[in-house]
Design an enzyme around this catalytic site. Structure first.
Site, PDB file in Angstrom:
ATOM      1  N   ARG A   1      53.762  27.238  48.251  1.00  0.00           N
ATOM      2  CA  ARG A   1      54.637  27.809  49.584  1.00  0.00           C
ATOM      3  C   ARG A   1      53.841  26.537  51.170  1.00  0.00           C
ATOM      4  NH1 ARG A   1      56.299  29.449  45.207  1.00  0.00           N
ATOM      5  NH2 ARG A   1      56.476  31.049  44.632  1.00  0.00           N
TER       6      ARG A   1
ATOM      7  N   GLU B   1      56.227  24.094  51.509  1.00  0.00           N
ATOM      8  CA  GLU B   1      57.261  24.418  51.690  1.00  0.00           C
ATOM      9  C   GLU B   1      57.452  25.118  53.033  1.00  0.00           C
ATOM     10  OE1 GLU B   1      60.232  27.609  49.028  1.00  0.00           O
ATOM     11  OE2 GLU B   1      59.777  28.723  51.084  1.00  0.00           O
TER      12      GLU B   1
ATOM     13  N   SER C   1      45.217  16.936  65.134  1.00  0.00           N
ATOM     14  CA  SER C   1      44.059  16.580  64.468  1.00  0.00           C
ATOM     15  C   SER C   1      43.679  16.830  62.997  1.00  0.00           C
ATOM     16  CB  SER C   1      43.348  15.450  65.273  1.00  0.00           C
ATOM     17  OG  SER C   1      41.564  14.957  63.675  1.00  0.00           O
TER      18      SER C   1
END
Lengths: 146, 146, 146, 146, 146, 146, 146, 146, 146, 146
Positions: free
Chosen positions: E87, E90, E113
């Site tokens: 997830r 995604e 960063s």
């Protein structure tokens, strides 16, 4: 004995005896390129050659027997990383279409066999730096219609 | 004019004129293998050679100019699918380690250059079927420590 | 002894002795970058250097012997994941075409050799944060026609 | 105007004018390496620099405007095929772990930034063949715990 | 002791003692997120923290020593398969360009960063179902020209 | 009108008007992060929001209509190359297992939803360099047995 | 005990006892599909269910304990090769967009949860050949704006 | 007319007419799932059904003809990225071996056909959130020896 | 006994006894192609056939039992490298669309089953070189609408 | 005329004329399988056959000329997705090693040529469902040593 164990046994014996592929091939009576490929597990030897090879290395009949088995030719790296091998991959990439054009022009539609095939490596001395000369020799196989 | 447009123009002109790479290379004064690779967009020609090449094909200065540009060498297929080209890829896979062993034995730790390099394709007549002979010739480059 | 076992033995001895690459390289008389690459299995040492290296680490002749063997250079990750190494991969991706343009402008059509090559890492002190300076130095190899 | 169109316009104008990156960079007042990367679409210029660059090439404000946009840095080839660029990829593969070892030894746990970064390419003349010297200079960024 | 063995030892001790990351982090005096990442082999601890951690788990100095080593950060799955981790992958795919747009708007051309970085996970109670709140906090690094 | 054409039209209008996502979101009455993702084609807007958005940009009902369509969420690069986006990918790689450990400890076996989800980007001023703070907020979904 | 060892132990005990998943699930009081997935290492059981399961198989508390751990769900083959599993992959490829269209039409923009989810396999007898009926049942999760 | 053009024409006409797959399927006399898959280019219709479909959409015989052609079923993404489709891919990954175990237990060695196959999507109302129910129904094909 | 151990035991016994697949198949009463595939772990045998096979090889009931288990069919190489197997892959690449065209012309929209399937290999003697004849025989499965 | 344009022209003419591959092949005097592969761009025809083919389709000499050109055989999908073609890929995966074993047993170490090769597709009527019979016929090529 698997091909992998055979290969390890041969490389160790070869190192221990300080033999070159050249010398080993001389003892067997075939080319160093083919002999080396068989010892690395990528080709099979006739029973007689396998025996000579094992004998020259002081190895037993299990190694000779493994040398005669038909190998499954596999490699791990789709694109080889070792610089020496990669350069040949690069040549196929850069000159692949050139090979296709030039071979078709000389021979017609077909391919160079990688099975009915031999390969020779030699040194060409040159004051600006010695040169590696690799000669690939394969039967031309024309496409057939049916 | 991009290398891609140049390539298309050359292949069309070559076909229309019915010229071979052999003949075109003769007109330019270099080998057919190198000339072909430059016309396909994988190498660059000197200004003089580029001009001769364009002229022999009846093409204009934009083609000549494109032939002199330094190419970006790219290919789409990580593993080539065309059988003629694949067989060379297969040879690298099957014999890559053999090449490494044999070259190291003859030359020491280093590689065959793919840059300071030439390639020749010729036909070896054989009653059992003609053979393709591909000769790769590259400078040996030893690894250096520092 | 394989290169992998050699590498493990060296890293363990180096840690046990608390030696730096800098110090080890000083003992051998070559650069820390080259020495480190050989100890990791990516380059080979001369017999003399290999012996000095093994000795400085209190290791035996099998390690020295393994250090002299010609390595097969392989890596597992097509795209490195470790952030330190990935940043160099990213630089090749972002600046690869820039390197091509600028090198061609200065040298003509050709490449920087990764074989006739050296690499240096040094620290540049800076009040806003020290800087890593990596210098790559490779022979220019011009493409040749034939 | 997209970055792609900008790039094409710049490369065409640069060729038509016969300008080098060196000269163009001189006119703008920044390094050729950074300027080139911005013109190829991999970095952005300040408004002033973008204007100078477009002007030096005889190009309009749409090019200048496109040069100031923040680029999306993408590349197509996970493993570059062009030999010049591939050699740098190979260096990362062969020497990546060496860089990690040596940088950690000098600086501790952290990385070399590829953002707070500069790169210089220069020629080192050498009777045995000129050498390409590429200097990478990036801020060291230490890992922080929290 | 390798990082892999260290990780196994820590996870087993943690399970046997029934300790949470929260509790372990409290004993060490750093955040559970950083401590957990170090115990999994993805970060290194200071000597003092490593000692506290090993002690809290009833483990010896070899574990503490392994915790201080600079890790090589690698992962096997280019695209993670575990649903919890996928997830997040995604989210990077769906919202990556949004992050780029919004960060550039607020900060200019540069990046967040992942080295000068911290991460916090907390629970937000909600009658319709509790919510996971993950906060990523990284230094903005502007691109620099040169 | 496809989502791709919609996206181009919006980005051009936004640039021509010099509007920020912040301002556009204010006009629509939703967050800049969600609005931006919808304009890039990765989410859909309600009819009312879509209309406000198109209006604020001076665009027609075809754009508003396209904004309401349910998107197919696709991305080209399995591993993103743009450094800003890659850093988030890297965070998933380095801290994915840490997220799994810590979320499981706080919530039990389950995942953070990427659908019932919101994301906020803000700036944290810092004398040592401003910081990007990204907050991910998703509903916890427990696994259920059956 | 790792999930892998647990899985082997369970499959061996199940075979030795000649138990079916159906029977084992009956003994535990959950569905065979969920039980099987937990025994293969892809889901976790409650302590009570885990104990019943181990007991029914004549296995010890280490197996029961391993069954309660939260699994890391991984699979090796991006595209499954086993024909039974591949056919489901093929269905996703052929009918994925159809599922998207039809679910969106019935439910609006959102997804079917794979977490709040159950799956049933049953046999439908048919004189022309029995049929496999697989029922997937997942909560609809609507996208939310913010 | 190619399948791609047919698909575009159908989706545009369907949107312009405000028709649902449900309604369109009713007009043709087949299920919405099959009709939708044919209109997206993944299945072919009988001549009569194709005609009814084109007619209901106010489209011409070229669309009807294209609907009857046997499709080449291809998809671009080895792993789908759209969350709705990915969840089904995830189910195959997480539950693939479970499906194999349970189907083998009920039917013996063989597979569920994806050719002699049907699929149904329906809504199950639920106060805690409606549920998507997808039913896959395929003929069992036993392996045969010979 | 796993399928992998079973395979090793069978190949060793077969070699030690000097039996051919032909002879072993004769003893079992099925075709050599199917028998071989089952012994390699890619198909399952009936209990009676498995017993005959183990007996003919002088192997025990654990081998017979393993032969009856339903296999998980997996292969490592997406593109096979062994030249014998690669040529079949190449045939699928070169002639895949031809097979599709010709089968659709003879049978309509559907596929050739790889489950209700048999395969025969035989030798066709030919003075110009013997020929391998591979016959694939699979049930035609028509697509069905619903 | 490119092979791609040739292919489109042929498929359109074939459809417009309602000709089968069978009928077209009869007109040309070669097999439907070979003719089809040439028309799809995967093989070349002799000048006479190309002319007959173009004539039978009512197409001009540019099509005939394109049919005689030596094709570059490429395919896009490493693993084919179309179910009809995938099943053949699956057969290579499941039975590749079986083919290797059985061919080696009958012929020795070597391969079946995919160049000196023919392929036939025919229908075997069967009350339980007609069967597709595909016969592959290739010259055996023995490996040679040198």
């Amino acid at each position: 004995m698997t091909k992998t164990d055979m290969r390890t046994a041969i490389l160790e014996a070869k190192k221990a005896k300080g033999m070159t592929w050249e010398a080993l091939a001389g003892a067997v009576g075939i080319s160093p390129e083919f002999l080396c490929s068989a010892c690395l597990g990528m080709n099979s030897l006739s029973a007689a050659n396998a025996e000579s090879c094992a004998e020259a290395l002081g190895l037993g009949p299990d190694v000779a027997s493994a040398l005669t088995e038909f190998p499954k030719k596999t490699w791990d790296q789709t694109i080889p990383t070792d610089p020496l091998i990669y350069r040949f991959y690069e040549i196929v990439g850069v000159y692949g279409e050139t090979l296709k054009e030039v071979i078709h022009e000389q021979f017609g539609d077909g391919i160079m066999s990688a099975i009915d095939f031999s390969m020779d490596v030699s040194k060409q001395e040159d004051p600006k730096g010695d040169r590696v000369v690799v000669t690939l020799n394969g039967k031309f196989l024309p496409y057939k219609s049916w």
